[in-house]
Design an enzyme around this catalytic site. Structure first.
Site, PDB file in Angstrom:
ATOM      1  N   ARG A  50       0.850  -1.200   0.000  1.00  0.00           N
ATOM      2  CA  ARG A  50       0.000   0.000   0.000  1.00  0.00           C
ATOM      3  C   ARG A  50       0.882   1.245   0.000  1.00  0.00           C
ATOM      4  NH1 ARG A  50       1.754   1.832   3.889  1.00  0.00           N
ATOM      5  NH2 ARG A  50       0.717   3.806   3.505  1.00  0.00           N
ATOM      6  N   GLN A 182      -2.358   2.723   9.886  1.00  0.00           N
ATOM      7  CA  GLN A 182      -1.076   2.733   9.171  1.00  0.00           C
ATOM      8  C   GLN A 182      -0.030   3.548   9.929  1.00  0.00           C
ATOM      9  OE1 GLN A 182      -4.002   2.904   7.690  1.00  0.00           O
ATOM     10  NE2 GLN A 182      -3.969   2.220   5.565  1.00  0.00           N
ATOM     11  N   ASP A 223      -2.041  10.953  -2.463  1.00  0.00           N
ATOM     12  CA  ASP A 223      -2.279   9.843  -3.401  1.00  0.00           C
ATOM     13  C   ASP A 223      -2.596  10.343  -4.795  1.00  0.00           C
ATOM     14  OD1 ASP A 223      -2.765   8.736  -0.601  1.00  0.00           O
ATOM     15  OD2 ASP A 223      -2.621   6.946  -1.869  1.00  0.00           O
TER      16      ASP A 223
HETATM   17  O1  MRU Z   1      -4.707   3.400   2.008  1.00  0.00           O
HETATM   18  P1  MRU Z   1      -3.222   3.595   1.963  1.00  0.00           P
HETATM   19  O2  MRU Z   1      -2.560   3.091   3.198  1.00  0.00           O
HETATM   20  O3  MRU Z   1      -2.612   3.067   0.677  1.00  0.00           O
HETATM   21  O4  MRU Z   1      -3.072   5.154   1.940  1.00  0.00           O
HETATM   22  C1  MRU Z   1      -1.804   5.690   1.780  1.00  0.00           C
HETATM   23  C2  MRU Z   1      -1.715   7.123   2.034  1.00  0.00           C
HETATM   24  O5  MRU Z   1      -2.662   7.836   2.092  1.00  0.00           O
HETATM   25  C3  MRU Z   1      -0.346   7.675   2.099  1.00  0.00           C
HETATM   26  O6  MRU Z   1      -0.351   8.745   2.961  1.00  0.00           O
HETATM   27  C4  MRU Z   1       0.021   7.986   0.708  1.00  0.00           C
HETATM   28  O7  MRU Z   1       0.004   6.983  -0.216  1.00  0.00           O
HETATM   29  C5  MRU Z   1       0.817   9.105   0.371  1.00  0.00           C
HETATM   30  S1  MRU Z   1       2.587   8.995   0.328  1.00  0.00           S
HETATM   31  C6  MRU Z   1       3.163   7.521   0.142  1.00  0.00           C
END
Ligand code: MRU
Length: 333
Positions: A50, A182, A223
């Site tokens: 992720r 996370q 994202d």
């Molecule tokens: O749902 P996730 O854990 O994939 O979300 C990830 C995020 O929002 C992070 O902060 C993001 O990908 C930005 S920088 C790597």
């Protein structure tokens, strides 16, 4: 403790894509071996791998694996694209993989190059963003934006690490990041390994900690950043930006150009993933939007590998479409 190496996070082997299974951290360092593109798509969907750049890298490797197996590449691309909707890195990586030769050896090479480029983008972003931090910074961050999320040193967490290495970061407040933690599971684990002083806080504590004067800067990843600077990131980022503006604290977004989507005009056009309500509660009806959109007006600066972009973002981000890519085939936008 030794830094996580890019190939320890996600890699392509002869017959598999191997990912460090993030669902099992911090209790266990275990690897998930994906032997088909459908297994890679499932690993992305279930958050075994992720974080926006890491999702793109895994998708690139999944596509190369499909080619090595002689699978239908249109179907492979469709399966990967359907796995998660919000991070633009996924369609960006698939587009890069579909340009040029579709020969399995070339695709494997291109997927590895895509990963190497993300590592380099992380390095440059971290250096630019650390330059924004003052000595003694107590930083607050959200979700996980480190090595696990990027395959390199990280976006916002890479900047924090670089700031710490320069003697600028004193302490890190880590939002636990509801509902899947996370921050509490992954960011706290990465900071502990790096020996950086950090405290996990409930997401709801951010406002009162800012009011008490305990936060000097907020750094998060993104994202998908639209052409006007509106940015989708893990749910809970938008309220942090509102709180930071209220308390006069700088709010920085650190993200590679592979997360910038100049074809999307504003945040209203960013698809927001709604995940299984059972991730919030399996006892009651629930809603589970996985991301929110922070309006550009609340963002002090966006940092990419190109440097520090200031408002108006429609102009300062547009330079990303014009400059030379790190290498052919990996231009953003
Ligand atoms: O749902 P996730 O854990 O994939 O979300 C990830 C995020 O929002 C992070 O902060 C993001 O990908 C930005 S920088 C790597």
């Amino acid at each position: 403790m030794k830094d996580l190496q890019p190939a320890e996070i996600v890699r392509l082997e002869a017959e598999a894509v191997v990912v460090l299974d993030q669902r099992r951290l911090p209790d266990e360092v275990a690897y998930l071996v994906c032997r088909s593109v459908l297994e890679v798509a499932e690993a992305i969907r279930t958050l075994a791998v992720r974080g926006a750049p890491a999702i793109g890298i895994a998708a690139g490797y999944g596509y190369a694996l499909a080619a090595a197996r002689g699978d239908d590449l249109d179907e492979a691309a469709a399966a990967l694209l359907a796995s998660r909707p919000t991070a633009v890195n996924l369609p960006w990586a698939i587009a890069a993989m579909r340009r040029g030769s579709q020969d399995p050896a070339s695709l494997a090479e291109r997927a590895r190059a895509l990963h190497e480029d993300e590592v380099e983008r992380c390095r440059r972003m971290a250096a630019h963003a650390a330059g924004l931090l003052a000595p003694g910074t107590r930083a607050l961050t959200h979700c996980n934006t480190g090595a696990l999320a990027t395959g390199g040193v990280g976006t916002a967490l890479g900047a924090i690490r670089e700031g710490f290495a320069r003697g600028l970061v004193e302490h890190v407040l880590v939002d636990e990041t509801r509902p899947l933690l996370q921050g509490a599971r992954l960011t706290a684990w990465e900071l502990e390994r790096a020996g950086i002083p950090a405290s996990v806080v409930a997401d709801a504590a951010a406002g009162s900690l800012m009011a008490r004067g305990d936060v000097d800067a907020v750094l998060t990843g993104a994202d998908r950043i639209a052409a006007n600077g509106d940015a989708a990131n893990k749910i809970g980022t938008y309220p942090l930006a509102v709180l930071a503006a209220h308390h006069g604290i700088p709010f920085y977004l650190v993200a590679p150009s592979s997360s910038v989507d100049l074809a999307t005009a504003s945040g209203a056009d960013i698809p927001i993933e709604e995940r299984d309500p059972a991730e919030v509660t399996d006892r009651f009806p629930a809603r589970n939007p996985a991301f929110d959109v922070t309006p550009a007006t609340l963002v002090t600066a966006i940092v990419t590998e190109d440097g520090v972009h200031r408002p108006p973002y429609r102009e300062s981000l547009a330079v990303l479409a014009k400059r030379e890519p790190l290498r052919e085939g990996t231009r953003s936008g």
